[in-house]
Design an enzyme around this catalytic site. Structure first.
Site, short mmCIF file in Angstrom:
data_model
loop_
_atom_site.label_atom_id
_atom_site.label_comp_id
_atom_site.label_asym_id
_atom_site.label_seq_id
_atom_site.Cartn_x
_atom_site.Cartn_y
_atom_site.Cartn_z
N GLU A 109 -5.09 8.39 7.70
CA GLU A 109 -3.64 8.18 7.80
C GLU A 109 -3.12 8.80 9.11
O GLU A 109 -2.14 8.33 9.67
CB GLU A 109 -2.93 8.77 6.59
CG GLU A 109 -1.42 8.51 6.52
CD GLU A 109 -1.03 7.07 6.18
OE1 GLU A 109 -1.91 6.25 5.83
OE2 GLU A 109 0.19 6.74 6.26
N ASP A 137 0.86 -1.19 0.00
CA ASP A 137 0.00 0.00 0.00
C ASP A 137 0.89 1.24 0.00
O ASP A 137 2.07 1.17 0.36
CB ASP A 137 -0.95 0.02 1.20
CG ASP A 137 -1.98 1.15 1.10
OD1 ASP A 137 -2.31 1.54 -0.04
OD2 ASP A 137 -2.43 1.66 2.13
N SER A 138 0.29 2.36 -0.37
CA SER A 138 1.04 3.62 -0.32
C SER A 138 1.34 4.00 1.13
O SER A 138 2.36 4.62 1.41
CB SER A 138 0.22 4.73 -0.99
OG SER A 138 -1.08 4.76 -0.43
N CYS A 150 -10.95 2.90 -1.34
CA CYS A 150 -9.64 3.41 -0.94
C CYS A 150 -9.28 2.66 0.34
O CYS A 150 -10.12 2.54 1.24
CB CYS A 150 -9.71 4.91 -0.68
SG CYS A 150 -8.26 5.54 0.19
N THR A 151 -8.07 2.17 0.41
CA THR A 151 -7.70 1.30 1.54
C THR A 151 -7.80 1.98 2.89
O THR A 151 -7.86 1.32 3.91
CB THR A 151 -6.25 0.81 1.41
OG1 THR A 151 -5.48 1.80 0.78
CG2 THR A 151 -6.16 -0.48 0.70
N HIS A 152 -7.82 3.30 2.89
CA HIS A 152 -7.89 3.99 4.18
C HIS A 152 -9.31 4.05 4.75
O HIS A 152 -9.48 4.18 5.95
CB HIS A 152 -7.33 5.41 4.04
CG HIS A 152 -5.83 5.41 4.00
ND1 HIS A 152 -5.14 4.77 3.00
CD2 HIS A 152 -4.92 5.93 4.84
CE1 HIS A 152 -3.84 4.91 3.23
NE2 HIS A 152 -3.68 5.61 4.34
N CYS A 168 -3.60 -1.17 -2.46
CA CYS A 168 -3.90 0.23 -2.76
C CYS A 168 -4.78 0.33 -4.01
O CYS A 168 -4.38 -0.13 -5.09
CB CYS A 168 -2.57 0.96 -2.99
SG CYS A 168 -2.72 2.68 -3.45
N ASN A 169 -5.95 0.93 -3.85
CA ASN A 169 -6.84 1.09 -5.00
C ASN A 169 -6.21 1.95 -6.08
O ASN A 169 -6.33 1.68 -7.28
CB ASN A 169 -8.15 1.74 -4.55
CG ASN A 169 -9.02 0.82 -3.74
OD1 ASN A 169 -9.96 0.23 -4.24
ND2 ASN A 169 -8.71 0.67 -2.46
N THR A 170 -5.52 3.02 -5.66
CA THR A 170 -4.93 3.94 -6.64
C THR A 170 -3.84 3.23 -7.45
O THR A 170 -3.78 3.36 -8.68
CB THR A 170 -4.34 5.17 -5.93
OG1 THR A 170 -5.34 5.76 -5.10
CG2 THR A 170 -3.86 6.20 -6.93
N TYR A 195 -0.63 8.62 -2.71
CA TYR A 195 -0.65 8.33 -4.14
C TYR A 195 -1.89 8.95 -4.80
O TYR A 195 -1.85 9.30 -5.97
CB TYR A 195 -0.71 6.81 -4.36
CG TYR A 195 0.62 6.09 -4.36
CD1 TYR A 195 1.77 6.63 -3.79
CD2 TYR A 195 0.71 4.82 -4.94
CE1 TYR A 195 2.97 5.93 -3.80
CE2 TYR A 195 1.91 4.12 -4.96
CZ TYR A 195 3.05 4.68 -4.39
OH TYR A 195 4.22 3.97 -4.41
N GLY A 196 -2.96 9.01 -4.04
CA GLY A 196 -4.26 9.40 -4.62
C GLY A 196 -4.33 10.83 -5.12
O GLY A 196 -5.27 11.20 -5.81
#
Ligand code: DGL
Length: 273
Positions: A155, A12-13, A187-189, A75-77, A44-45
């Site tokens: 984050e 992931d970012s 989005c992973t967050h 990471c989706n992005t 990254y997004g």
């Protein structure tokens, strides 16, 4: 065919992808996991997709030196920017993105085929969810909304409280007004804020966590996953290892996690310690 003893790399970012790692570990605890996050380039997004692709392919080059059994892009992005490019260079190592499992889950549970997707700006721009949902269900009507503020809040560990609740409510209200019955947390967050999402959305829509869906259907992509035993967890970052370790410990108190330092040197990822 996967060989025993090879690690699974989860990328992931930032720290958001730790939720996927936790879910994969719960299902396949006998695997050795190496979590890699490119915190130096987070978020990254907010970046151009072409730049995200370059960063992810740099990380992938390093990840492939670890002889992994699979690489999961949590990471989706990065999935939107680089999944196809990654598969083109990964040889026989499966590269799994989170978007497709999330899409498959959404089209499975929706009744009215009105689906909302919350994403980063870059994922929104890529159109990956829009196109993928329509390919999976031609009658799907899709609403997307980028929510960069939620990424920053998550984050920074602000996953509860009135400010985060108001931000989540602001992001979802337009989609709920369109009568979506399914909402993808693209989005992973965002799954770190699952409790707030559940409270704000209530029973008006199914919440889909693509990371969880990816963990569940991992055997579709990776052969011979170990459901027995106890593997290892390493956390590598281009940022501060202590910080990732702290978040990891909040998720799993009883697992030994080994932190490690990565760095970018002349466009390549190298291990420092
Ligand atoms: N991990 C990213 C994603 O899932 C969100 C965080 C970022 O913008 O880097 O899209």
């Amino acid at each position: 065919m996967a060989r025993a003893g090879r690690p699974i790399v989860v990328f992931d970012s930032g720290e958001g992808g730790l939720t996927l790692l936790k879910q994969a570990w719960a299902l396949y605890p006998g695997e050795d996991y190496i979590y890699i996050c490119d915190t130096e380039h987070f978020p990254y997004g907010q970046r151009p997709l072409v730049q995200v692709r370059t960063f992810f392919l740099g990380v992938l080059t390093y990840a492939l030196t670890l002889d992994p059994k699979a690489v999961i892009i949590a990471c989706n992005t990065a999935t939107a920017a680089a999944l196809d490019a990654a598969r083109a260079v990964s040889g026989d190592v499966p590269v799994v993105g989170v978007v497709e499992p999330g899409i498959l889950a959404a089209v499975r549970v929706t009744h009215n085929r009105r689906i909302g997707v919350l994403t980063t700006v870059a994922t929104h721009r890529s159109g990956i969810y829009q196109n993928g949902l329509r390919a999976a269900e031609a009658r799907a009507v899709v609403w997307q909304r980028p929510c960069p503020l939620l990424v920053v809040l998550a984050e920074n560990g602000r996953v509860t409280g009135p400010e985060s609740r108001a931000a989540v409510a602001h992001c979802v209200q337009g989609l709920l007004a369109e009568d979506v019955d399914t909402l993808i947390l693209g989005c992973t967050h965002f799954p770190h804020m699952q409790a707030i999402f559940a409270e704000v959305v209530g029973d008006r829509a199914h919440l889909i966590d693509p990371g969880l869906e990816t963990a569940k259907i991992l055997p579709h992509y990776v052969v011979g996953l170990q459901r027995e035993g106890l593997g290892t967890v390493s956390l590598l970052t281009t940022g501060q290892p202590e910080r990732v370790l702290r978040v990891g410990r909040q998720l799993w108190e009883h697992i030994v996690m080994r932190p490690g330092q990565l760095a970018w040197e002349d466009g390549e990822v190298v291990r420092r310690r």
